[in-house]
Each structure stands twice: as C-alpha cells, then as structure tokens.
Design a protein around this motif. Structure first.
Motif: not given
Lengths: 285, 326
Positions: A209-226
């Motif tokens: 459950t907690t990690d769900f948020g972290q994965v949302v962050l990671l997804t956005a971060s990967l897109s952010f770096v292209g």
C-alpha cells in the motif's frame, strides 16, 4: 446471538478499524476519488486532453482552471487524464511485484537450502542500487517506452516483497501448528498454502500500500527523464518536463505536480496508518 | 562482501547485454565503426568475437582495471567522466545529509517527547510530506519562487556564470574557494547549494524523523529510562543524555545507506538544478541512450553501497560499546 442485557448507560460502540478513522479516512476517500476519476473520465472530460482548446499559454482563468500549455491544450484536463496512466501503471507494477515476490519469498523461506541462498543473494544485489537508477539503466537498455518502464519497475521492485515474505515464512514455519500438519502427513504445498502463507502475507500487503505511492513517483520520474511516457501523452512526469521548458508559465508544471503529491501523500498516509494498526515494522527503504 | 561485488558486476553485465543494439557500437561509438583498427582493438579488448562466457571474463577483468568503456556523448573514458563529476555530487549530498539529519533528528525527538499531541501530528505530517514530494517538481517550485519571483537565491548550476570556478584541489567549490581565500566565490557556491540541498534533504528528513521517533519510543519503554526519570532527572537530560544515544544507533545505518543511495540517486534533483554531478550525467546518458555511461553510473552505485556498508559497520562498532568490546 441473543442480546445480552447491558447495564444502563453503557453504549455499544462499534469501532471502525483504526485505518478508517480521522486523517486516514481522508486518505482513503481521496484515493477513491482518484480511482473514480480515472475510471469515468472519458464520460465527462471537460476537454480533449490532446487537442488545443484555443490560445496557447493562457494563465489560469475561470474557463481553463489551470490554464493552457504551449500547444494550447487544457492543463487541468490533461492532469485528470494523467490519472489514467499513473494509477493503472502503478497497479500493474505493484501487483506483479507482489506476485513474483510472494512466490520467490515463499519458496525461498519454506524450502531453504541452496535455492534460498541463491535467491536471497540475488535480492541483496538488486537492493544495493537506488531504485530510480536501476530502473533507468534497465529501461534505457531495453529501449525507452512505457512497457519497458513497467517491466523495469517490476524487476526493481519484487525483491522487497520476496525478502519480507521470506522472513515471515521462516518464522511461521517454526510454529507448532505447522509441525502438527507435518506430523499428520500433509503435503508441503498444502502446508505452505494453507498454514504458512495466510499468517505471513500481512507485512507484504501493508508495504504494498505504501509502495503504491512510491511507484507513482517512480513512474513520473522515469517519464521526467524521458524514459517512460513521451509527449504528447498526458502523463504527469512528462507534463512536468514540458513545464521545465516553459519555466515562467508556472501553471503547466504546477497541476501535474500537485496531482502526484496528492496521490502519493494519500497512499503514504494510509500505509503509515496500516503499519501502525497491524504493527508492521518499517523496512527502511 | 567480495561475493556481493561480483554479483553487482554480474547484474550490470547482464543489463548491459539486454540492449538490442550491437555491444560493439556501444563501446567504440557509431562513427568509429568504419575504422577497422579501432573495431579490431575493441573486439580484442572486450572479447566480442568470442563466447559470452569469455566476454564476461574480459568484462570483469576490464572492470577490475577501472575500464568501463567510452561514453558516446563525451568521447571520454566513463571512469574519468565519473571522477570529474563525483565531487559536485558529493558536495551536494553531504550538505543535504547534514541538513536532513539535523532537522530530522530534532523533529523525531520533538515528536517522541510529545507523543500523541499536536506536535507529534505535525512532525508526522512533515515526515510523510518529505517522502511524498516529487524531487524534480519540488525543485521547480523552489526555483520559481526563490529565484524567478523573489530573486533571493541564484538559479541552477554550481556558480553564477560570471564567476570562475576555483582551481581544483578537492573539487568541492566551497572548500577550494576557501583554500584559495576567495570569499566571494565561497559565498556564491554556498548560495547555489541552498535550494538543491533543501530539495534533497527533504526526503532525508522524512526517513530520519520517523526512525528517530520510533526508536526513541522503544527506548522510553525500557527500565533505565524509568530509573532515570524516577531519580528526578530533567526530561531533557533523560532524553538527550540517556535515551537518545541508544536511539541514534539504528539511525547511523540508515543515514549511511541514504548517503550511498543519494550519490547515484540524486538523479532528479541534479537534473532540475543543472547540477553537473553523477546523476545529471546518468540522465543525459539515458536521454541519448549512452549505454556505457549509464552502466558506469550503475556500477558506481553498487560500489558506493558496498563502501558505505563497510563504513557503517565500523561506525556502528565505534558507537556501540557492546560490539567494540566483544
């Protein structure tokens, strides 16, 4: 059950579980709202997320709540549509990681021996890297795309659950009810499935459950770096990249950033409350 | 430990072979493909015309000699690229850790001393907020407010463009400028550090606050704390001189690992602030699909992890007399 007469003045209070009270309830409700938005958005979307609605770079106004971007698309609409990417992606990553982690952790913990050693060394190695870096390296090697980003995130994420579940299984395996099951000749798979796993999976679920948020962050971060979703896709990380290009038009990056913050904050809050109420130790990553 | 190092190198080798592209291209770069001498030399050095096993052995051998291939974009050996950029990252990470740990420990103590009160709630809120902020977005917001709007702090980069970096001694601009006695450059470097260190430190605050709070509460339930309180010591003495010392032990480990992770994990913060460090290098590399460079940063991440692992064991022994004396 027949009613038991209570002394007068004593009220029966049916208490909700602690993670459904107060601030945690706010978190649950806001997660629920995001899910509803993601599911029903095509029915009521204010504008088209990919088509220009008028002038470019409009600042926020009564009609376009978060203004428009460099191509004249409505930022608020695009931010809402972002939920239809981040939430399903994170869901797939978390569920797949939990499944892989559970299988590996259960086998490793229950059967032990050389297999356990090999699997756990592999887990140690994967966890020696910052998740973002390893995910970047794998996605870049496979070729940048949403599919490969998801694959990379699963590869980076499952070891956490394998390690967590294994430690639980090792502890539960020692208990007497498992010994009795062995004594009456139950098969190993049956014991694992019916007597060990049900007592072992709570920490995995709480952490997921907690990690769900972290994965949302990671997804956005990967897109952010292209390396994940690419423009024109309305993905939060990719939208923030567009905001960097138009740095002085603050609203372009503001809306997707707030969306990420709200989702991640809600999951972290809920996870924290779950952790307290199930008394699960933080794994400290 | 050597086993873990070998494992890390093996994993990295596997990732580097995931690429659909010809590994030859990633070693010599596309332009040199027509140059038979360069191609032959690379094939011999990396064993590319031999079996995967031989390639693996050669790869390990090159790695042990510090050779991680040549970056496509900079055309320099990846190792020297990384060494050039490491000081910038270390300077940033150390500042972020000092900031994050001092704020985090204070918040953790406050929260534990006032458990269940509004102060505890606020500390918890900030800890969770620190863990939820997307670093790249927080950096943008801070830049917009403090640089673009208020003009209080400088924009991206390590120094103003009109300022020349001090000649390299340690590679830390703050330290080097002081060694040269250049106060204005020192001030400039410090002002450039404030925002990125804050962004990076926010995440650290979240981790440290929760850890210190939890371990302090564990200590509070132990008898020596009750004895200290029963003796009538002031609460401040009980916390600072008795409980905190024990409660900070697990923090050492976590701070060490955070340090290791930040060296290569400061990717997003460095990107937003155009900080010329290792993370920025990794992002540039992945945008241009510069495989040797990405793999190089990954290896650096593994090495950082192993080294801090070692250091934290030593520090732990130093801080905990039970381990030191046994």
């Amino acid at each position: 059950m027949t009613a038991i007469a209570l002394p007068s003045g004593v009220k029966v209070v049916r208490r909700r579980p602690p993670w459904l009270r107060g601030t945690s309830l706010v978190a649950v409700v806001s997660i629920g709202m995001w899910v509803i938005v993601a599911l029903t958005l095509p029915l009521w979307s204010p504008h088209d997320p990919l088509e220009p609605i008028g002038d470019r770079l409009l600042s926020p106004n009564a009609h376009n709540w978060m203004g428009s971007d460099a191509l004249g698309r409505d930022v608020f609409t695009r931010t809402l549509w972002g939920a239809r990417q981040s939430l399903p992606i994170s869901f797939v990553v978390i569920v797949s990681s939990v499944i892989v982690g559970t299988v590996v952790g259960a086998v490793s913990g229950y059967f032990g021996g050389w297999l356990d050693t090999v699997l756990m060394r592999f887990v140690d190695i994967t966890m020696a890297f910052p998740p973002i870096l390893l995910a970047m390296a794998i996605t870049a090697s496979l070729g940048p795309s949403v599919r490969n980003a998801v694959l990379a995130m699963i590869l980076v994420w499952w070891p956490i659950y394998a390690r967590l579940l294994r430690s639980q299984v090792v502890a539960v395996r020692q208990r007497e009810h498992v010994e009795s099951a062995v004594a009456i000749g139950a098969s190993r798979w049956l014991i694992l499935r019916r007597y060990v796993l049900p007592l072992s999976y709570t920490p995995v679920l709480v952490n997921a459950t907690t990690d769900f948020g972290q994965v949302v962050l990671l997804t956005a971060s990967l897109s952010f770096v292209g390396l994940g979703a690419r423009p024109p896709s309305p993905e939060w990380g990719a939208m923030i990249t567009e905001g960097v290009t138009n740095f002085y038009d603050w609203w372009i990056a503001a809306a997707p950033g707030i969306a990420i913050l709200l989702v991640v904050f809600a999951f972290n809050f809920l996870g924290d409350a779950l952790r307290d109420s199930f008394d699960v130790k933080d794994r400290g990553r | 430990m050597p086993l873990l190092l070998a494992g890390i190198a093996t994993l990295v080798f596997v990732i580097s072979r995931l690429t659909p592209a010809d590994p030859l291209v990633s070693i010599v770069g596309e332009r040199n493909l027509n140059n038979p001498e360069v191609v032959a030399a690379a094939k011999a050095q990396w064993g590319l015309d031999q079996s995967v096993f031989v390639q693996y052995v050669k790869y390990m051998k090159n790695l042990l000699h510090g050779d991680m291939g040549t970056s496509f974009t900079t055309r320099q050996p990846v190792t020297s690229d990384l060494l050039d950029r490491l000081p910038a990252t270390l300077e940033l990470v150390i500042c972020a850790l000092i900031l994050g740990v001092s704020v985090g420990v204070s918040l953790g103590i406050l929260a534990a001393r006032h458990r269940g009160s509004i102060i505890d709630g606020i500390a918890r809120f900030f800890a969770l907020l620190g863990a939820s902020l997307p670093a790249f977005w927080a950096g943008l917001v801070l830049l917009y407010v403090f640089y673009a709007q208020l003009g209080w702090l400088p924009g991206p980069g390590r120094l103003d463009t009109r300022d020349t970096p001090p000649s390299r001694i340690t590679g830390f601009y703050t330290v080097d400028s002081l060694l040269h006695g250049d106060i204005s450059t020192f001030g400039n470097a410090v002002r450039h550090l404030i925002l990125p260190a804050t962004v990076l430190g926010l995440g650290v605050v979240g981790i440290v606050t929760r850890l210190v709070r939890a371990s302090l509460l564990d200590e509070f339930s132990l008898e020596y704390v009750r004895v200290a309180r029963a003796m009538g010591l002031r609460e401040r003495t009980v916390v600072n001189n008795h409980a905190l010392r024990n409660a900070l032990l697990p923090t050492i480990t976590i701070v060490a690992f955070t340090f290791a992770f930040l060296i290569t994990g400061a990717v997003l913060t460095e990107t937003v602030f155009s900080w010329p460090g290792v993370g920025n290098y990794a992002v540039e590399a992945s945008r241009r699909l510069d495989y040797p460079a990405i793999i190089g940063v990954t290896i650096l991440g593994g090495i950082a992890f192993l080294l801090t692992n070692l250091v934290s064991d030593v520090a732990y022994a130093f801080a905990d007399p039970r381990i030191r004396l046994s």
